[in-house]
Design a protein around this motif. Structure first.
Motif, PDB file in Angstrom:
ATOM      1  N   LYS A  95      -3.749  12.255  -1.906  1.00 52.50           N
ATOM      2  CA  LYS A  95      -4.148  12.263  -0.491  1.00 52.50           C
ATOM      3  C   LYS A  95      -5.605  12.686  -0.360  1.00 52.50           C
ATOM      4  O   LYS A  95      -6.375  12.094   0.408  1.00 52.50           O
ATOM      5  CB  LYS A  95      -3.271  13.241   0.299  1.00 52.50           C
ATOM      6  CG  LYS A  95      -1.848  12.794   0.531  1.00 52.50           C
ATOM      7  CD  LYS A  95      -1.110  13.857   1.346  1.00 52.50           C
ATOM      8  CE  LYS A  95       0.345  13.516   1.547  1.00 52.50           C
ATOM      9  NZ  LYS A  95       1.063  14.596   2.293  1.00 52.50           N
ATOM     10  N   ALA A  96      -5.975  13.701  -1.121  1.00 48.54           N
ATOM     11  CA  ALA A  96      -7.340  14.229  -1.041  1.00 48.54           C
ATOM     12  C   ALA A  96      -8.357  13.189  -1.531  1.00 48.54           C
ATOM     13  O   ALA A  96      -9.433  13.030  -0.948  1.00 48.54           O
ATOM     14  CB  ALA A  96      -7.457  15.504  -1.872  1.00 48.54           C
ATOM     15  N   LYS A  97      -8.019  12.437  -2.585  1.00 48.01           N
ATOM     16  CA  LYS A  97      -8.924  11.405  -3.087  1.00 48.01           C
ATOM     17  C   LYS A  97      -9.112  10.292  -2.063  1.00 48.01           C
ATOM     18  O   LYS A  97     -10.227   9.802  -1.847  1.00 48.01           O
ATOM     19  CB  LYS A  97      -8.381  10.813  -4.399  1.00 48.01           C
ATOM     20  CG  LYS A  97      -8.516  11.722  -5.596  1.00 48.01           C
ATOM     21  CD  LYS A  97      -8.070  11.046  -6.870  1.00 48.01           C
ATOM     22  CE  LYS A  97      -9.060  10.021  -7.364  1.00 48.01           C
ATOM     23  NZ  LYS A  97      -8.751   9.512  -8.710  1.00 48.01           N
ATOM     24  N   ILE A  98      -8.014   9.909  -1.435  1.00 49.32           N
ATOM     25  CA  ILE A  98      -8.092   8.856  -0.425  1.00 49.32           C
ATOM     26  C   ILE A  98      -8.945   9.328   0.757  1.00 49.32           C
ATOM     27  O   ILE A  98      -9.820   8.597   1.247  1.00 49.32           O
ATOM     28  CB  ILE A  98      -6.684   8.449   0.049  1.00 49.32           C
ATOM     29  CG1 ILE A  98      -5.907   7.786  -1.103  1.00 49.32           C
ATOM     30  CG2 ILE A  98      -6.763   7.496   1.241  1.00 49.32           C
ATOM     31  CD1 ILE A  98      -4.450   7.528  -0.804  1.00 49.32           C
ATOM     32  N   PRO A 147     -12.783   6.673  -5.735  1.00 46.68           N
ATOM     33  CA  PRO A 147     -12.097   5.554  -6.390  1.00 46.68           C
ATOM     34  C   PRO A 147     -10.743   5.984  -6.953  1.00 46.68           C
ATOM     35  O   PRO A 147     -10.611   7.074  -7.522  1.00 46.68           O
ATOM     36  CB  PRO A 147     -13.056   5.157  -7.525  1.00 46.68           C
ATOM     37  CG  PRO A 147     -14.385   5.691  -7.109  1.00 46.68           C
ATOM     38  CD  PRO A 147     -14.097   6.943  -6.340  1.00 46.68           C
ATOM     39  N   LEU A 148      -9.766   5.134  -6.801  1.00 43.15           N
ATOM     40  CA  LEU A 148      -8.417   5.422  -7.287  1.00 43.15           C
ATOM     41  C   LEU A 148      -8.293   5.046  -8.760  1.00 43.15           C
ATOM     42  O   LEU A 148      -8.951   4.119  -9.238  1.00 43.15           O
ATOM     43  CB  LEU A 148      -7.391   4.639  -6.466  1.00 43.15           C
ATOM     44  CG  LEU A 148      -7.325   4.981  -4.974  1.00 43.15           C
ATOM     45  CD1 LEU A 148      -6.470   3.971  -4.236  1.00 43.15           C
ATOM     46  CD2 LEU A 148      -6.790   6.396  -4.783  1.00 43.15           C
ATOM     47  N   ASP A 149      -7.440   5.776  -9.464  1.00 43.91           N
ATOM     48  CA  ASP A 149      -7.168   5.505 -10.879  1.00 43.91           C
ATOM     49  C   ASP A 149      -5.751   4.946 -11.014  1.00 43.91           C
ATOM     50  O   ASP A 149      -4.764   5.680 -10.882  1.00 43.91           O
ATOM     51  CB  ASP A 149      -7.302   6.783 -11.707  1.00 43.91           C
ATOM     52  CG  ASP A 149      -8.737   7.269 -11.774  1.00 43.91           C
ATOM     53  OD1 ASP A 149      -9.580   6.511 -12.278  1.00 43.91           O
ATOM     54  OD2 ASP A 149      -9.009   8.398 -11.301  1.00 43.91           O
ATOM     55  N   ILE A 150      -5.676   3.640 -11.292  1.00 42.00           N
ATOM     56  CA  ILE A 150      -4.402   2.955 -11.432  1.00 42.00           C
ATOM     57  C   ILE A 150      -4.171   2.658 -12.917  1.00 42.00           C
ATOM     58  O   ILE A 150      -5.067   2.168 -13.610  1.00 42.00           O
ATOM     59  CB  ILE A 150      -4.379   1.629 -10.641  1.00 42.00           C
ATOM     60  CG1 ILE A 150      -4.871   1.838  -9.205  1.00 42.00           C
ATOM     61  CG2 ILE A 150      -2.979   1.014 -10.668  1.00 42.00           C
ATOM     62  CD1 ILE A 150      -4.070   2.805  -8.385  1.00 42.00           C
ATOM     63  N   TYR A 151      -2.975   2.945 -13.389  1.00 47.33           N
ATOM     64  CA  TYR A 151      -2.625   2.651 -14.781  1.00 47.33           C
ATOM     65  C   TYR A 151      -1.559   1.559 -14.807  1.00 47.33           C
ATOM     66  O   TYR A 151      -0.583   1.617 -14.051  1.00 47.33           O
ATOM     67  CB  TYR A 151      -2.137   3.912 -15.493  1.00 47.33           C
ATOM     68  CG  TYR A 151      -3.266   4.865 -15.814  1.00 47.33           C
ATOM     69  CD1 TYR A 151      -3.870   4.868 -17.059  1.00 47.33           C
ATOM     70  CD2 TYR A 151      -3.757   5.737 -14.839  1.00 47.33           C
ATOM     71  CE1 TYR A 151      -4.926   5.726 -17.343  1.00 47.33           C
ATOM     72  CE2 TYR A 151      -4.812   6.595 -15.116  1.00 47.33           C
ATOM     73  CZ  TYR A 151      -5.396   6.587 -16.366  1.00 47.33           C
ATOM     74  OH  TYR A 151      -6.449   7.421 -16.647  1.00 47.33           O
ATOM     75  N   VAL A 152      -1.778   0.585 -15.674  1.00 48.36           N
ATOM     76  CA  VAL A 152      -0.867  -0.555 -15.794  1.00 48.36           C
ATOM     77  C   VAL A 152      -0.303  -0.546 -17.209  1.00 48.36           C
ATOM     78  O   VAL A 152      -1.009  -0.833 -18.179  1.00 48.36           O
ATOM     79  CB  VAL A 152      -1.599  -1.882 -15.509  1.00 48.36           C
ATOM     80  CG1 VAL A 152      -0.633  -3.056 -15.612  1.00 48.36           C
ATOM     81  CG2 VAL A 152      -2.245  -1.840 -14.121  1.00 48.36           C
ATOM     82  N   LYS A 191      -3.379  12.244 -14.250  1.00 42.32           N
ATOM     83  CA  LYS A 191      -4.599  11.491 -13.959  1.00 42.32           C
ATOM     84  C   LYS A 191      -4.353  10.284 -13.064  1.00 42.32           C
ATOM     85  O   LYS A 191      -5.276   9.790 -12.420  1.00 42.32           O
ATOM     86  CB  LYS A 191      -5.238  11.006 -15.270  1.00 42.32           C
ATOM     87  CG  LYS A 191      -5.647  12.116 -16.224  1.00 42.32           C
ATOM     88  CD  LYS A 191      -6.246  11.524 -17.488  1.00 42.32           C
ATOM     89  CE  LYS A 191      -6.669  12.617 -18.468  1.00 42.32           C
ATOM     90  NZ  LYS A 191      -7.249  12.035 -19.704  1.00 42.32           N
ATOM     91  N   MET A 192      -3.124   9.777 -13.049  1.00 41.60           N
ATOM     92  CA  MET A 192      -2.883   8.507 -12.373  1.00 41.60           C
ATOM     93  C   MET A 192      -2.608   8.683 -10.879  1.00 41.60           C
ATOM     94  O   MET A 192      -1.906   9.594 -10.450  1.00 41.60           O
ATOM     95  CB  MET A 192      -1.736   7.741 -13.047  1.00 41.60           C
ATOM     96  CG  MET A 192      -0.403   8.439 -13.079  1.00 41.60           C
ATOM     97  SD  MET A 192       0.909   7.432 -13.864  1.00 41.60           S
ATOM     98  CE  MET A 192       0.280   7.173 -15.523  1.00 41.60           C
ATOM     99  N   LYS A 221      -3.269   2.071   0.931  1.00 43.35           N
ATOM    100  CA  LYS A 221      -4.042   1.815   2.143  1.00 43.35           C
ATOM    101  C   LYS A 221      -3.168   1.831   3.392  1.00 43.35           C
ATOM    102  O   LYS A 221      -3.667   1.653   4.503  1.00 43.35           O
ATOM    103  CB  LYS A 221      -4.753   0.460   2.040  1.00 43.35           C
ATOM    104  CG  LYS A 221      -5.943   0.446   1.098  1.00 43.35           C
ATOM    105  CD  LYS A 221      -6.593  -0.928   1.098  1.00 43.35           C
ATOM    106  CE  LYS A 221      -7.837  -0.954   0.226  1.00 43.35           C
ATOM    107  NZ  LYS A 221      -8.468  -2.309   0.201  1.00 43.35           N
ATOM    108  N   GLY A 222      -1.850   2.011   3.180  1.00 42.23           N
ATOM    109  CA  GLY A 222      -0.940   2.071   4.313  1.00 42.23           C
ATOM    110  C   GLY A 222      -0.263   0.768   4.670  1.00 42.23           C
ATOM    111  O   GLY A 222       0.431   0.679   5.689  1.00 42.23           O
TER     112      GLY A 222
END
Length: 322
Positions: free
Chosen positions: A35-38, A43-48, A99-100, A297-298
């Motif tokens: 929430k704080a990062k948004i 930038p978001l950290d997404i792991y795939v 981290k994710m 983003k909701g």
């Protein structure tokens, strides 16, 4: 009915995937750090996490992930075990949980990974599945092909190119994997509807390219009555087609398989593979990231069926040009 009509029927017969319809951020207990990062616009950290980054299909997925990272302006890391190693996949994800900001996962094993997915969700990190679903978990959405349906379409194509009669061997690089079980279920359902077709065996080839070819070669020597090979994935399809090519057996043995590896495309062009089914891997990789970004983003997210794209000698030039 001509084969091109079967292709059209395959496209029209797809059913929507079952879904956790309209998963919403408002209903999700998002972790405070995310929430704080948004809120800060960071930038978001997404792991795939893909179930085997060493196979020939993985680079197509990775390309989609990288494109999504660029377009969605996030950091997207393509990770996963080398070889189908459930423990390795679990360990890597557990290490990265702090981290994710979101996780997309194609599970090595649905049973082994479902509890981990639920733990990640419980930690306030959104999770979607891609390529291989994990419907028993609390994942928010799935992006990929309806595996049972794609198996049915492969079975129908196999029956068509055999003229409704013959002995079929099913091949797969991992017979115990859920994706393989689902696809085989669909294939067998379709072939069972053809009284003139007998499925003689399912051949588990493993993932090493040389061993895949050797397993197919030995199976064909052991049962020369086989007239059809139905591959359930990317990597035994070109091996089966290569066996047909080397043995000049295109008039006796028909091959139907999956994916658009360069070698498979060439084998279809040359008539050594009769049909191959595309599952849009780049689209799956892109959606794996994009679904999470849209969710954060909701925007409500739902399952995305990437469909069944059938390619034969009649239309494979479309792929070859690309």
């Amino acid at each position: 009915m001509k084969l091109r009509h079967v292709i059209l029927a395959a496209a029209l017969s797809l059913l929507p995937l079952s879904a956790h319809a309209g998963a919403k951020l408002a209903d999700f207990a998002l972790a405070d750090r995310i929430k704080a990062k948004i809120a800060a616009g960071q930038p978001l950290d997404i792991y795939v996490s893909y179930h085997d980054v060493s196979n020939e299909f993985a680079p197509f997925m990775k390309t989609g992930v990288e494109r999504a990272a660029t377009e969605d302006k996030v950091s997207a890391q393509f990770i996963g075990p080398v070889g189908a190693d459930a423990d390795g996949q679990i360990s890597e994800i557990e290490t990265l949980m702090g981290k994710m900001d979101g996780l997309a996962i194609s599970s090595v094993s649905t049973d082994a990974l479902a509890p981990l997915i639920d733990r990640v969700i419980a930690a306030g990190i959104p999770v979607v599945t891609f390529n291989t679903d994990n419907p028993e978990s609390k994942r928010l959405a799935f992006a990929g092909q309806d595996l049972v349906q794609s198996g049915r379409e492969a079975g129908k194509l196999m029956a068509k190119v055999l003229g409704g009669k013959g002995k079929v061997m099913i091949t797969t690089i991992d017979a115990a994997a859920q994706w393989s079980l689902d696809r085989e279920k669909g294939a067998r359902e379709a072939l069972k509807a053809e009284p003139g077709i007998e499925v003689v065996s399912t051949l588990n080839t493993g993932t090493d390219p040389q061993k895949i070819y050797a397993a197919i070669e030995n199976a064909m020597l052991a049962n020369p009555a086989i007239s059809g090979v139905l591959s359930l994935e990317c990597c035994s399809t070109p091996a089966a087609g290569t066996w047909v090519e080397r043995n000049k057996a295109a008039d006796k043995v028909k091959v139907v398989g999956f994916d658009l590896l360069d070698q498979t495309v060439q084998l279809v062009q040359d008539g050594n593979v009769q049909a191959t089914i595309d599952q849009a891997p780049e689209k799956q990789g892109f959606a794996a990231v994009d679904l999470i970004v849209q969710f954060l983003k909701g925007q409500p997210i739902e399952n995305l069926d990437t469909g069944v794209g059938v390619y034969t000698k009649e239309n494979i030039a479309e792929v070859a040009k690309k």
